[in-house]
Each structure stands twice: as C-alpha cells, then as structure tokens.
Design a protein around this motif. Structure first.
Motif, PDB file in Angstrom:
ATOM      1  N   THR A   1      -7.803   4.924  -4.424  1.00  0.00           N
ATOM      2  CA  THR A   1      -7.865   6.219  -5.106  1.00  0.00           C
ATOM      3  C   THR A   1      -8.625   6.051  -6.425  1.00  0.00           C
ATOM      4  O   THR A   1      -8.413   5.069  -7.123  1.00  0.00           O
TER       5      THR A   1
ATOM      6  N   ALA B   1      -4.620  -0.484 -11.136  1.00  0.00           N
ATOM      7  CA  ALA B   1      -3.924  -1.216 -10.079  1.00  0.00           C
ATOM      8  C   ALA B   1      -3.867  -0.380  -8.800  1.00  0.00           C
ATOM      9  O   ALA B   1      -4.104  -0.895  -7.710  1.00  0.00           O
ATOM     10  N   CYS B   2      -3.574   0.916  -8.973  1.00  0.00           N
ATOM     11  CA  CYS B   2      -3.490   1.770  -7.794  1.00  0.00           C
ATOM     12  C   CYS B   2      -4.843   1.894  -7.108  1.00  0.00           C
ATOM     13  O   CYS B   2      -4.936   1.935  -5.884  1.00  0.00           O
TER      14      CYS B   2
ATOM     15  N   ALA C   1      -7.111  -0.392  -7.057  1.00  0.00           N
ATOM     16  CA  ALA C   1      -7.352  -1.652  -6.356  1.00  0.00           C
ATOM     17  C   ALA C   1      -6.587  -1.690  -5.039  1.00  0.00           C
ATOM     18  O   ALA C   1      -7.057  -2.242  -4.051  1.00  0.00           O
ATOM     19  N   ILE C   2      -5.401  -1.118  -5.018  1.00  0.00           N
ATOM     20  CA  ILE C   2      -4.586  -1.203  -3.809  1.00  0.00           C
ATOM     21  C   ILE C   2      -4.960  -0.120  -2.811  1.00  0.00           C
ATOM     22  O   ILE C   2      -5.150  -0.377  -1.631  1.00  0.00           O
ATOM     23  N   THR C   3      -5.088   1.113  -3.293  1.00  0.00           N
ATOM     24  CA  THR C   3      -5.252   2.222  -2.350  1.00  0.00           C
ATOM     25  C   THR C   3      -6.669   2.781  -2.299  1.00  0.00           C
ATOM     26  O   THR C   3      -7.011   3.507  -1.383  1.00  0.00           O
TER      27      THR C   3
ATOM     28  N   LEU D   1       3.313  -2.743 -10.604  1.00  0.00           N
ATOM     29  CA  LEU D   1       2.055  -2.388  -9.951  1.00  0.00           C
ATOM     30  C   LEU D   1       1.004  -3.466 -10.119  1.00  0.00           C
ATOM     31  O   LEU D   1       0.229  -3.746  -9.204  1.00  0.00           O
TER      32      LEU D   1
ATOM     33  N   ASN E   1      -1.659  -8.035  -3.303  1.00  0.00           N
ATOM     34  CA  ASN E   1      -2.612  -7.430  -2.378  1.00  0.00           C
ATOM     35  C   ASN E   1      -3.886  -8.273  -2.296  1.00  0.00           C
ATOM     36  O   ASN E   1      -4.403  -8.554  -1.209  1.00  0.00           O
TER      37      ASN E   1
ATOM     38  N   ARG F   1       0.829  -1.196   0.000  1.00  0.00           N
ATOM     39  CA  ARG F   1       0.000   0.000   0.000  1.00  0.00           C
ATOM     40  C   ARG F   1       0.873   1.259   0.000  1.00  0.00           C
ATOM     41  O   ARG F   1       0.597   2.220  -0.701  1.00  0.00           O
TER      42      ARG F   1
ATOM     43  N   ALA G   1       2.079   1.872  -3.502  1.00  0.00           N
ATOM     44  CA  ALA G   1       1.029   2.438  -4.345  1.00  0.00           C
ATOM     45  C   ALA G   1       0.711   3.870  -3.923  1.00  0.00           C
ATOM     46  O   ALA G   1       0.513   4.746  -4.766  1.00  0.00           O
ATOM     47  N   ASP G   2       0.709   4.093  -2.613  1.00  0.00           N
ATOM     48  CA  ASP G   2       0.389   5.440  -2.108  1.00  0.00           C
ATOM     49  C   ASP G   2       1.369   6.478  -2.625  1.00  0.00           C
ATOM     50  O   ASP G   2       0.978   7.571  -3.039  1.00  0.00           O
TER      51      ASP G   2
ATOM     52  N   GLN H   1      -0.803  -5.317  -7.111  1.00  0.00           N
ATOM     53  CA  GLN H   1      -2.246  -5.462  -6.965  1.00  0.00           C
ATOM     54  C   GLN H   1      -2.611  -6.926  -6.733  1.00  0.00           C
ATOM     55  O   GLN H   1      -3.411  -7.260  -5.857  1.00  0.00           O
TER      56      GLN H   1
END
Lengths: 406, 723
Positions: free
Chosen positions: B566, B559-560, B562-564, A109, A116, A48, A51-52, A113
C-alpha cells in the motif's frame, strides 16, 4: 560480544542453504524443505494479514490496532490434567492512538516488516540481529543537538516485541526466521544430525555439543539414541565435572546443561528426547528458589512462553537434588550454607503458592525445609566432601534409590 | 531655682496658629515627600492625577506628556540631584484668578467637599509638590495655562509663603508660548526639585506604566532623563507640540501597533493590540480605548457613613428649616417614609419628632436620638451612578498594552458599600507569556485609577491576593504569600471616598466589606485562569501526544508499504488525519498565528465570557520536528491542512462550547472526513473510554460552576440593592 559472534557459523550455514529453499526449486534432499516452505507461506500470510488489517482500518478512518495475546501470569493457566502451563485466551489490544502503546505498535510493525524480508530472502537472524535490523533513528526526531528517538532502545525491547509477534500471528520463533543466542551443552550416548551434519555426541571432547537455539525436527534429528536417561545439570561448571568423570559413559546417559534457566533450544531438545525416545529427564539443580524455578520451567513450562508449553514442557521431569535435607544427609560442613535473603524467602513463598506446586506435598515439604534451614546450597557444595563426590557417590546413590522429587 | 519657669503669659506669647503649609513643610513625609526618590514620583503623580481628572471632567481625551530633565546629576548613588519636571496636558486649563489658589495653597480644591469619584481628594498634592520644589531648590513653580482656545496662555511663576499658606506670584504675563493641543486648551506645570531618578518597582516609569494600564483612554508620553537629550530635533518638536509628536509617531515613526484601534467603532475593542512602545527619545503609552470613562455624578452622603459629630454640624449648618427638608437636602436614600420611621423611633413621651419639626428646636440630646434612629433604620444603599469602574474590556485593553502575557481575564463586581460609601472592586489578571515564571505574582493596585506603589503589604488589596487560594486555579502558592508564577494581578477600587491608610494615599485601609469584594473579584478571575491552565495542560498533553503519533506514523506507513505494497504516503495521510482528529484540542492553539484568538464572544475558549482574552505567542508546539515524509511530500500538505483544520476547529468550537452543557456530539467512527470544510468532525473522540468519562465529568462540573456564578451574580446585586 559473545552474542554477536557465537551464531556466526550457524547463520552462514543456513544462509548458504536457504536460497535454494526460497528459490522454490524442489531439489532432492528437501523433504523437509517442503514443510519449511509451507510454514514460511503461512507465516508470511499471517504477517501480511496483520499489516492488511492495519491498512484497511487506517484508510477507513478507524483506529488501527493489533490484538496481542496477553503474556502474563494472570493469563497463564495451569492445566492440571496435562501437567503443563498454558496460555489463556486473554488478548490485549495494541493501539496506535494510545500514548502507552503507540511505540510498541510501531515496533511490532517494524519487526513484522523485518520478518517479512527474512522470509522473502530465506535467511535467518539472531535476536540481536533483529534488534539491529529494526534499529534506526525515527525520521523527524532529534536535530538541534538533541539525539533523535531510536526505534528500539535496547535488545530487550526488541526481544519482547518478537515474542509478542510470535503469539500474535501464532508462529514459532524459528518460523519467524529468528533464533536466539546459543546456550547449553550436550554430551552422551547419542548421535545428532544437525542440518544434515552428523554429530556423534560421544566424541565431543571437553567442550561438548553446543545445543542450537532451533531444535525442530526439521533441523535436528536423533540417531543411535543409546542412552537410558538424560541428566540435566544447572550450569556449565557442574557439567564439566560430570563430563570429565565420563559420567555419561559409566551410567549410559546424556548429559546436558542450560547455563541457568535453560533456553528454548535445550528445553525443546529435552522435550523431544523425552517424548520421542522416552528418556526420563533427571535434573540436578541448586537448592534455592532459582533452582526450583528452573525445574518448574522444565517441567511445566514458563509463564512468558506458556504458548509453547506443549512443545517444551516435560511433566515427567524429576528433581534429583540438591535437596534441603542433603546438608544433614550428606554431612556437609557449615561453610556451604548461603543464607537466604529476604528476596529468596519471598520468591520461595511465591513458588510454593504456584498452583502447580501448591498441590504437590513433596514440594511443599521441600521448600518449607529449605526455609526452615534458612540457607541455600549450590551443587558445588558437594565438592567439599570430595572432588568427584557428586559423580561417584551422590548422583549414583540417588538414582539407584530413585530418591527424587517429581 | 536658677531658671525661671514659664507662666501662662510667657507661654501665651509663644502660642500662635500653625499654618497648614508650615505643618506640612515640616512633615513632608505625610504627603509622600519622605525621600528624594519618592519626591520625584509624588510630584509626577500629583500632576498627572490632576491632569487626568481635569481632562475627564471636561470630556477631553487626555494627552499627557511627562518630561524629566536632569539638571544636576546626583553626586553619588545615595545623594540627590536636581531635576526639572514638566507635565503638559490638554485639559481645560485654569482661569487666571484660580491659578495661585490651586497651585499655591494647600488644602484648596474642588474635590474635598464633595462625594464624587475622582483621583485627587484633598487638594494638597500639587501645591505640596510646588512647595517641596521651592524649599529644596528655591525655584518657583512655573505654570502655563490656556483656558481659552484662541487666547494667549497665562504664564505664572509661583512661590509660596509657607507661614501664611498664601501664594506669591512673582511673574504674571500672557504668552503665546504654549504647545498646540488637541483640545486647544491645556496646562503645563514646571517644577524644579531636589530628587533622584531611579528605575524599578517604585519608579516614575512604573507609575506611568500602571497609570496607562488603568487609564487606557489616556495617551501618555514619557521623556525620562536618559532620553531627554537623545534627539534635539524631536525634543524641540515635542516641547512645542505633543500633538505633532504623536502625529510623527503615527506616520513615520515605526510600529503599526501604535495605530489606534476602535477609531471606526468607538467603545468596541479592536482586535489589534495596542502596546507600549519605547523610542529613542521617549516612551509612548498609547491610547487603547477612545472613550473617556463615563462621567460620574456627585452624591450626597449616605446616613450610614456619617458620624455623630458631622451630623450635628450638618444640622447646625443646614439652610433648611424643617427636619424633613434637612434630610432631603443633605442625605441620600432618606425618603419621607424613612423620615417618618426615624422620627417615630426617636420620639419619646412628651417629645415627639416629625418631618415638620423645626431644625433649630432640636437640642443636642434629641439630635443624638435622631441620629441613632437613623443608624438603626433600614436604608437603601447609596446610588451607584457615582461610580465609574474601569470596566472589563477597558481593563483588558490596559493590561494588553502594558503586560505581555498570553491569558487575560478581568471581572467587575457589582457595587457594594462600606460605611455608607459606595465602592466597586475590579480585578484582572494576566498570565503566562513573557512574565517571569519563578517569581511571586506582581500585584498592581489602583484606587480610582491611580496606581498605588508603596506599602503593598499593608494594603487591603494585597492582603486579599494572599488570602485567595490560588492553588485551586492551578498556581503554586507558598503558605501565606502571593502565588508564584507568571502572573500579574490587578486590583482596582473605585469609590467616592477611598479609605487610605495615610495622607500619602499609598494603601487601601482594610475594611471587611472591601476585602471580601476584592477576594470575590479575584476568585472570579482565578476560576477563569484555572479553566485556562487546565485546558492548556490538556492541550499540551494532546500536543505531545500528537508529536508521538506523528513520529510513529511515518514508520508504520513505511513498514506497511513494505509488507502489503500500500502506498506509504496515502497511508501516512490517512493516519495523520486520524491523529489530528484525536488530538484536535492541541490544534486549537498550536496552529494559531500568535494573534488574538478572540474575546469570549464565541471564538474564545472559555464559554461565553467577555472578560477573557487569550493570546498565543508561543507558536512552537507541534511544528518542531519535521514530519516524516515517505513517498511524496505529505509533510508539507499535512501541515497546511492542519492549519485549516484548526480554523474549522476553532470556529466550530464555540458552537460546541454552547452545546456542551447538553450533550457532547458523538464522533462518528467509520465516516471518512471530507477535510477542512467539514464542520461535523469537531469533537475529538477520546481514544479510551476512560477519557470519555473524564470529559463528561468536566462538562458537568462546568455546568454547575456556571450556575453558581449566576447565582452569585444575582446575590451580589440583591445584597446591594436591598441594603
């Protein structure tokens, strides 16, 4: 084909058990469950965070990038005092807006995912499974009779990204809920508890116990370790010879093989037997640069997995044979000689120059001898003497004489 | 001795004067009538050249119609057929008594005896064509000319007595049967001849096309034989009135491109492209500029260009009494100071000369001495107002009309001198677009605006193309040949006397001075082309890069998300904005509508250069793959935004270009762009440091190059003025 099928039972098993784990129910037999949950939380947190940082810099109009520790020989350091290879501190920026890195950035990424999701679902996937998990055609490509661009061209590409991800977020492969194809076999005076199932390695018939790709204490525990040492041979064919002759019974040892370059599971297993139970690791490998390098990897760790050396390398491992001198010492016939080709010679010289070999006079002599012989020999060459020469004469004599390289 | 040898008397009985027309009747290849195919072309060429010359001299914008009718088709591909060629112009017409001299007599004309830039030089062309027609078909040339607005036209039929070089008028009437022209005057010539109509590189069509390129101020209508019978109604109309026909074309005949640009602002170039149009019954080469070339003045010969024989004759023929007056009257650039200098130099003991020396007293030896002194003297170069180059803008307009390319550049050199004759070289190139990419460049050559179709390889212009190093400008060029690629090279030589290699005026003779100027002109164009090609390559690279980024950004945003958690669409837009910024160079082209980007006045992409036009016809670029559209529809909005971004980029690019020399504006990391309205965000920030370096290097190079160019320009002028 084999890749896909081999792991099926294990996959099922984990998936059967894990939902409870993920559910967070603190049920009985989960003393290790707690640690898994912690590890999972840590891994998920790391992903996370990755990705953040990308989201943040994107929204701020900065270039999103990921820092990946460099996995190359240049960034591998030889820790002489500990006798292992360690990864240096060099890091590489992986940028989205760089033509050469954009695709890898995207793949990193995608796998982030995927992992995750795996952590959320409490399931594990094989490397090949991960490849399929991340695989799809990129939207907006293709059409008009052209094939679209796939997220991954092949599994190799996907595997490399996973290794990058391991080092990037500082998690082990098993912590990413990913395992490799099972490879390697074990038999001997030991009992293994594999995910709760007790396996007596003295009663494995001709097949032996297939060493899983994840050999962490959370999954595999040892019980009744009666063996005095471990004999690791290069490949299955040699291992079969030893198993059939019940060598491990006669010499009270554990017999393993790694199907060539041993996978992480086997190396972890050897490492733990060595560290936790003090068993010496004796290797019986071919007399060629490939065999020498297998020994080197077992002993010091490999360049691409230098970041895991501490949990994989066995600096005390010994190299029993085949030795370059054995052609004369054992009186082998000319027929067993396999000429060194140019690539072999170059590789041998390369290995000689590795710092962890360069300072080892024994090894310098050994490789020089092989080069001056001009040929290599496989373990099987001993069969020309007698079918069981290797189990009945060669290995016992050498063990007795402690005639090995360290 | 069976046979009696000839003696002087018998021989004398056979010796007589040879008429010029007789000579040329036998040696018609000298005038360009070698074969039926060429005869047709030469006939059209001579008539059109004359028409253009006449119109320009009278200050009339030329409207010319060329009609070729096939009367008898060629029996086979190698045989000739019979054709009728009709050329109608709106020129000043010809007064009645001159008609038979102009059309019926070889070597009769206004152009031979003067030093003035014009298409025709010797005055043999049209009469030779008429003679050829008469010889091959027996049909006299028909001339209808209307020299006065409200009077009837003269209708004459002319045969020619080749042995006497004398015209014979067979019909001479007044008629009202003349099309109404814009000027109210005009001339129509009809010649029937044995010929063959072909298409291709040396065809009438190619000639007219190239004529239209070099003469964008003329409107030329061509009715080839295969279109002549196409639409009887229109044919009738056009025969009567080319004016009406043109009107019809403008109103209902399709094609808005045919409308004239620059009607409101004469001389200025309108953004609209005027292109050649092909209709069912004719091909129209429309007018692209509404201004005749400036009138050129006649000049007196420059001493450097006069040979001893001519000098002696001039000395003999001059009405002036004294040497000073003689020099002043017959030559240019011989000032009293020069006269004194020359006289002093030529004087020897006992025999001195001055401006007051009586011309009739100068003997042969003295004349030669004076001539030598004159050649030694330092003289200013001849005046250059006798030259009317086509001009950069007009050349570009001409090329735009006839050649479908994407990059056009032109350059006009300062005047120079060969053998005392002032001349001026111009070059233009068209690159890319629909031009064939795998063939050698097409070289089109002009002398005083007349296309040269034959003898390419012996022409100075073609040689200069071969000798130019096109590889420096991003073209491939096999050793010793023309560059290969989508390129058209145009070279024009303007001079009061173009040195042709032969009477048929097909190739320019190879003078060092001329070739040097041609190469310099080509280099100027080439440099611009090189910049463009390199820039294009870079744009292409950036475009490809953008494609790559765009593809991955969708995946990354998803992907972002899905993870965060946003929002993927927000992220997508943020990243696309960055991608656009980073690959902005690509935008400048990719988002154009395929229209003119602009001339170099700030809008174009080659800094401050008038001689360049860039069109973008291939708007394919980046639109190919539909962008990923996670969440909402950022794809659509992204494209829209790209478009407006591009305009900003383009608009401010000019600014940037001007600034470039000083300091490239830093992009500001961390600032959030405010979108299309933000002019600040122009300079694309190179993704890597290394590229930054490269860009800087390029800037420096450009600076240097500019300096060099400036230096060259001044040198050129100095060379000419200083003599």
């Amino acid at each position: 084909m084999a890749k896909k099928t081999t792991k099926k039972p294990a996959g099922k098993k984990t998936s059967r058990k894990t939902p409870t784990r993920a559910g967070g129910a603190a049920t009985a037999s989960r003393s290790r469950g707690g640690s898994w949950a912690e590890r999972d939380a840590k891994t998920a947190e790391a992903i996370r965070g990755l990705a953040d940082s990308i989201v943040k810099s994107s929204l701020a109009g900065r270039e999103p990038k990921v820092e990946v520790p460099t996995r190359s020989s240049a960034n591998t350091k030889w820790n002489k005092s500990r006798g292992i290879l360690q990864m240096g501190s060099a890091r590489q920026e992986r940028q989205l807006f760089n033509l050469g890195q954009a695709r890898k950035f995207m793949q990193t990424l995608l796998h982030g995912q995927g992992i995750n999701e795996l952590i959320d679902a409490g399931k594990t996937l094989s490397l090949r499974g991960m490849y399929y998990k991340g695989l799809h055609t990129i939207a907006g490509t293709g059409g008009k009779g052209r094939a679209g661009e796939k997220t991954f061209d092949d599994q190799t590409e996907s595997d490399a990204i996973l290794e990058d991800l391991e080092v990037t977020i500082g998690a082990l492969r098993e912590e990413l809920h990913v395992f490799a194809k099972k490879r390697g076999t074990m038999v001997g005076n030991i009992t293994v508890i594999d995910n709760g199932d007790e396996i007596n390695c003295r009663k494995m018939g001709t097949g032996g116990y297939a060493v899983p790709s994840i050999c962490e204490p959370e999954v595999i525990q040892f019980k009744d370790v009666e063996a005095d040492f471990v004999l690791h041979v290069e490949k299955d064919t040699v291992w079969q010879r030893f198993n059939e002759d019940r060598f491990w019974e006669q010499h009270n040892c554990i017999l393993t093989e790694g199907s060539g370059q041993p996978p992480r599971g086997v190396r972890r297993l050897l490492h733990r037997l060595n560290k936790e139970h003090g068993l010496p690791i004796i290797c019986l490998l071919d007399c060629d640069p490939w065999g020498h390098y297998i020994y080197s990897v077992i002993k010091q760790g490999s360049i691409s997995l230098a970041f895991e050396s501490e949990r994989l390398a066995i600096p005390e491992a010994k190299f029993l044979g085949i030795r370059a001198k054995d052609y004369e010492a054992c009186g082998l016939s000319d027929d067993v000689q396999i000429d060194l080709n140019e690539r072999d010679r170059n590789r041998a010289k390369q290995i000689m120059a590795y710092p962890w070999f360069a300072e080892n006079k024994q090894w310098q002599r050994e490789i020089k001898k092989m080069l001056s012989n001009g040929f290599k020999m496989e373990v099987e060459s001993l069969i020309t003497k007698d079918i069981s020469y290797v189990t009945e004469v060669y290995v016992p004599e050498r063990l007795k004489a402690k005639d090995w390289l360290g | 001795m069976a046979k009696k040898r000839a003696n002087a008397e018998t021989m004398a009985s056979k010796q007589r004067e040879i008429s010029v027309s007789e000579f040329f009747a036998k040696n018609r290849h000298l005038l360009g009538f070698d074969n039926p195919r060429k005869a047709l072309l030469t006939t059209v060429k001579e008539a059109v050249d004359n028409a253009l010359d006449a119109c320009e001299e009278a200050g009339i914008l030329p409207d010319i119609e060329v009609r070729i009718e096939e009367l008898v088709a060629p029996a086979s591909a190698s045989k000739s057929g019979r054709y009728r060629v009709t050329i109608t112009d709106n020129g000043p017409g010809i007064v009645r008594k001159q008609v038979e001299n102009i059309f019926g007599k070889l070597l009769y004309g206004s152009k031979f005896h003067r030093l003035k830039m014009s298409r025709g030089q010797q005055g043999i062309g049209i009469s030779a064509a008429g003679m050829y027609g008469l010889m091959t078909t027996g049909r006299p040339m028909v001339i209808t000319t209307k020299p006065r607005k409200n009077k009837p036209a003269h209708h004459l039929e002319l045969a020619m007595d080749t042995s006497k070089n004398k015209p014979e008028v067979t019909v001479d009437i007044e008629t009202d049967d003349f099309p109404e022209t814009s000027s109210g005057t005009g001339t129509r010539v009809v010649i029937e001849l044995e010929a063959r109509y072909v298409r291709g590189k040396t065809s009438v069509e190619a000639y007219l096309e190239q004529t239209a390129i070099a003469n964008p101020h003329a409107e030329i209508v061509f009715v080839p034989p295969d279109k002549a019978g196409e639409d009887p109604g229109l044919e009738d109309a056009s025969e009567k009135s080319p004016e009406r026909e043109r009107g019809a074309g403008a109103t209902d005949e399709i094609d808005p491109t045919e409308s004239r640009p620059g009607a409101d602002a004469p001389g200025s170039f309108d953004a609209e492209i005027v292109r050649t149009t092909e209709h069912a019954d004719r091909i129209v080469y429309p007018r692209a500029v509404d201004e005749n070339p400036p009138e050129t003045s006649e000049i007196k010969p420059h001493p450097y260009g006069v040979e001893l024989g001519s000098f002696l004759r001039m000395l003999k023929d001059t009405p002036e009494k004294q040497l000073g007056g003689f020099f002043k009257r017959e030559f240019c650039r011989v000032t009293p100071a020069v006269v004194k200098q020359v006289c002093d130099a030529a004087s020897v003991k006992g025999k001195t000369f001055s401006g007051q020396t009586w011309v009739k007293n100068i003997d042969h030896a003295s004349a030669e001495k004076i001539y030598r002194a004159l050649q030694e003297a330092k003289l200013r170069s001849p005046p250059t107002d006798c030259l009317a180059p086509i001009g950069v803008r007009t050349m570009l307009a001409g090329l735009l009309k006839g050649v479908k390319a994407e990059f056009y550049a032109a350059s006009t050199r300062s005047p120079a001198v060969y053998r005392g004759n002032p001349f001026q070289i111009e070059a233009a190139i068209a690159y890319g677009g629909d031009l064939p990419a795998d063939q050698p460049a097409r070289v089109i050559r002009f002398a005083n605006r007349v296309p040269l179709l034959y003898q390419q390889s012996s022409c100075c212009a073609f040689k200069s193309v071969l000798e130019t190093g096109w590889k420096n400008y991003g073209m491939s060029q096999p050793r010793g040949s023309a560059p290969v690629g989508p390129l058209v090279v145009m070279i024009h030589m303007a001079s009061v006397w173009v040195p042709f290699t032969s009477e048929s005026k097909e190739a320019i003779a190879d003078y060092d001075e001329i070739r040097k100027e041609m190469k310099l002109a080509l280099k100027e164009c080439g440099r611009k082309l090189g910049i463009y090609i390199r820039r294009r390559q870079r744009m292409k690279r950036e475009g490809q890069k953008r494609d790559v980024f765009e593809r991955y950004i969708g995946e990354i945003s998803k992907a972002c998300e899905a993870i965060t958690g946003t929002d993927a669409a927000t992220l997508y837009e943020a990243l696309m904005k960055q991608a656009k910024r980073r690959t902005e160079i690509a935008d400048a082209v990719l988002d154009e509508d395929g229209k003119i980007v602009g001339f170099k006045d700030g809008n174009g992409r080659l800094d401050g250069d008038d001689g360049v036009i860039i069109l973008d016809g291939n708007g394919n670029g980046n639109g190919g793959g539909a962008p990923n559209t996670p969440g909402k529809k950022p794809g659509a909005s992204a494209t829209g935004q790209g478009r407006s971004d591009a305009k900003v980029a383009k608009g401010s690019k000019g600014k940037q270009g001007r600034k470039k020399g000083t300091k490239p504006p830093r992009s500001r990391e961390g600032l959030i762009e405010t979108g299309p309205g933000n002019n600040e965000v122009v300079e694309s920030k190179p993704a890597e440091k290394s590229r930054k370096k490269v860009v800087k290097k390029k800037l420096v190079k450009k600076k240097v190059r500019k300096k060099v160019r400036k230096k060259r320009a001044t040198e050129g002028a100095g060379l000419f003025e200083g003599g």
